[in-house]
Motif scaffolding. Structure first.
Motif, mmCIF file in Angstrom:
data_model
loop_
_atom_site.group_PDB
_atom_site.id
_atom_site.type_symbol
_atom_site.label_atom_id
_atom_site.label_comp_id
_atom_site.label_asym_id
_atom_site.label_seq_id
_atom_site.Cartn_x
_atom_site.Cartn_y
_atom_site.Cartn_z
ATOM 1 N N LEU A 45 0.834 -1.210 0.000
ATOM 2 C CA LEU A 45 0.000 0.000 0.000
ATOM 3 C C LEU A 45 0.865 1.254 0.000
ATOM 4 C CD1 LEU A 45 -2.927 -0.741 2.489
ATOM 5 C CD2 LEU A 45 -3.100 -0.246 0.054
ATOM 6 N N VAL A 46 1.893 1.254 0.834
ATOM 7 C CA VAL A 46 2.791 2.410 0.896
ATOM 8 C C VAL A 46 3.480 2.606 -0.443
ATOM 9 C CG1 VAL A 46 4.955 3.240 1.914
ATOM 10 C CG2 VAL A 46 3.156 2.348 3.378
ATOM 11 N N GLU A 47 3.934 1.516 -1.027
ATOM 12 C CA GLU A 47 4.599 1.594 -2.327
ATOM 13 C C GLU A 47 3.654 2.176 -3.375
ATOM 14 O OE1 GLU A 47 6.022 -1.693 -5.524
ATOM 15 O OE2 GLU A 47 6.741 -2.012 -3.478
ATOM 16 N N GLN A 48 2.408 1.728 -3.374
ATOM 17 C CA GLN A 48 1.423 2.236 -4.337
ATOM 18 C C GLN A 48 1.128 3.712 -4.083
ATOM 19 O OE1 GLN A 48 -1.826 -0.510 -3.829
ATOM 20 N NE2 GLN A 48 -0.981 -1.994 -5.274
ATOM 21 N N ALA A 49 1.012 4.093 -2.807
ATOM 22 C CA ALA A 49 0.750 5.498 -2.464
ATOM 23 C C ALA A 49 1.917 6.376 -2.893
ATOM 24 C CB ALA A 49 0.495 5.638 -0.969
ATOM 25 N N GLN A 50 3.139 5.888 -2.692
ATOM 26 C CA GLN A 50 4.313 6.657 -3.103
ATOM 27 C C GLN A 50 4.376 6.787 -4.620
ATOM 28 O OE1 GLN A 50 7.367 4.404 -1.101
ATOM 29 N NE2 GLN A 50 7.380 5.787 0.658
ATOM 30 N N LEU A 51 4.049 5.731 -5.306
ATOM 31 C CA LEU A 51 4.028 5.765 -6.768
ATOM 32 C C LEU A 51 2.969 6.748 -7.267
ATOM 33 C CD1 LEU A 51 5.136 4.617 -9.416
ATOM 34 C CD2 LEU A 51 3.440 2.801 -9.246
ATOM 35 N N LYS A 52 1.805 6.714 -6.655
ATOM 36 C CA LYS A 52 0.717 7.631 -7.029
ATOM 37 C C LYS A 52 1.140 9.075 -6.787
ATOM 38 C CE LYS A 52 -4.218 8.280 -6.205
ATOM 39 N NZ LYS A 52 -5.388 7.816 -5.452
#
Length: 154
Positions: free
Chosen positions: A113-120
């Protein structure tokens, strides 16, 4: 902001996961020790029976025979009891392993989730940077065109 909260949650999950891993390791060690004790008792019983058979070949009195039989019975009871301990420690170790793996899965999901949020967030930042660059280029083009129109033609 949400990423920071998720990072904190991941940190807590890692601590819990390490704690559960420690519980699993200790339970696994208890299981191994219980199994070794069981194996030791089983080996001792076998040796004792062999010894009693050798003694019986030489000759045993009724009282000695009853003592051998009684002791073998006690060893059988001890083996049965230790077998239960082995099964209980095996079950406990497996439960702790499952808890540890479950916590590991939760942590990995949070990290995703953190990785996806950072990517977003990175994509949004990249779009904003591109928008600013496009606006700057458009303003520069407009100024150059304005300057070109204002200069007298020769």
């Amino acid at each position: 902001m949400a990423t920071a909260r998720l990072q904190l949650l991941i940190k807590v999950q890692k601590e819990r996961e390490e704690n559960l891993q420690g519980h699993f390791i200790r339970a696994q060690q208890a299981f191994v020790q219980a199994e070794q004790k069981y194996q030791g008792l089983a080996n001792y019983r076998t040796e004792y029976i062999q010894q009693s058979l050798q003694q019986g070949a030489v000759g045993l009195g009724g009282r000695q025979y009853n003592q051998y039989v009684s002791f073998i019975s006690k060893l059988d009871q001890a083996l049965t009891q230790q077998g239960r301990v082995v099964q209980q420690t095996r079950n406990a170790a497996e439960q702790r392993r499952q808890s540890w793996l479950k916590m590991q899965t939760k942590r990995k999901a949070l990290e995703k989730l953190v990785e996806q949020a950072q990517l977003k967030a990175q994509l949004a930042d990249d779009r904003q940077q591109q928008k600013l660059a496009d606006e700057y280029a458009a303003q520069r083009f407009y100024r150059q065109r304005l300057l070109a129109e204002q200069l007298p033609s020769e």
